[in-house]
Design an enzyme around this catalytic site. Structure first.
Site, PDB file in Angstrom:
ATOM      1  N   HIS A 101       9.268   1.261   0.397  1.00 25.88           N
ATOM      2  CA  HIS A 101       7.811   1.240   0.184  1.00 25.88           C
ATOM      3  C   HIS A 101       7.119   1.630   1.485  1.00 25.88           C
ATOM      4  O   HIS A 101       7.630   1.418   2.567  1.00 25.88           O
ATOM      5  CB  HIS A 101       7.327  -0.120  -0.316  1.00 25.88           C
ATOM      6  CG  HIS A 101       7.690  -1.269   0.565  1.00 25.88           C
ATOM      7  ND1 HIS A 101       8.977  -1.776   0.639  1.00 25.88           N
ATOM      8  CD2 HIS A 101       6.947  -2.011   1.414  1.00 25.88           C
ATOM      9  CE1 HIS A 101       8.996  -2.793   1.491  1.00 25.88           C
ATOM     10  NE2 HIS A 101       7.775  -2.951   1.985  1.00 25.88           N
ATOM     11  N   HIS A 103       3.582   1.325   3.725  1.00 24.42           N
ATOM     12  CA  HIS A 103       2.379   0.535   3.952  1.00 24.42           C
ATOM     13  C   HIS A 103       1.240   1.458   4.355  1.00 24.42           C
ATOM     14  O   HIS A 103       1.398   2.302   5.236  1.00 24.42           O
ATOM     15  CB  HIS A 103       2.595  -0.462   5.087  1.00 24.42           C
ATOM     16  CG  HIS A 103       3.599  -1.518   4.783  1.00 24.42           C
ATOM     17  ND1 HIS A 103       3.246  -2.785   4.383  1.00 24.42           N
ATOM     18  CD2 HIS A 103       4.951  -1.495   4.826  1.00 24.42           C
ATOM     19  CE1 HIS A 103       4.335  -3.490   4.203  1.00 24.42           C
ATOM     20  NE2 HIS A 103       5.387  -2.733   4.458  1.00 24.42           N
TER      21      HIS A 103
END
Length: 132
Positions: A101, A103
């Protein structure tokens, strides 16, 4: 919402639909449950994979597109003064959720006394290169 390669216990493989801010073919966008600033957003591939190098070209293209869309939404809703972007790729880099993922962290004037150096502060002794 379709997640490919669901991993048991992975918080990103079992997201409730209410958490999803935006979605495109290979990627979901959510707000971080533990935000470091207002609007802290995560861009997550649908397919369960752990590392950046595992992304296909189309998944990487969708990650970039989702990043642009998320930034536009944050610009409109919260009008931050800047952003930090980051991917913790591997345990040595601080990755704690083994589902890749990215940010997107909105930054606001005054949120830090001196924000110079940004992500360089992961190594405080090496961050300030401008005053030496």
């Amino acid at each position: 919402m379709e997640i490919k390669g669901i991993e048991t216990g992975c918080p990103f493989c079992s997201l409730p639909a209410i958490r999803i801010v935006h979605e495109i073919t290979h990627v979901l966008v959510i707000r971080d449950l533990y935000p470091v600033s207002p609007g802290h957003t995560l861009i997550i591939p649908r397919r369960h994979l752990s590392y950046l190098a595992e992304l296909s070209e189309s998944e990487w293209a969708d990650m970039q597109r989702a990043l642009q869309l998320a930034k536009i939404k944050l610009d409109t809703e919260l009008a931050p003064d800047g952003y930090n972007l980051g991917i913790n790729d591997g345990a040595a880099a601080g990755q704690t959720v083994l589902h890749l993922h990215m940010h997107l962290i909105p930054r606001y004037k005054g949120d830090q006394k001196d924000p110079r150096g940004g992500v360089r502060w992961i190594f405080p002794g090496k961050a300030d290169y401008w005053s030496k």
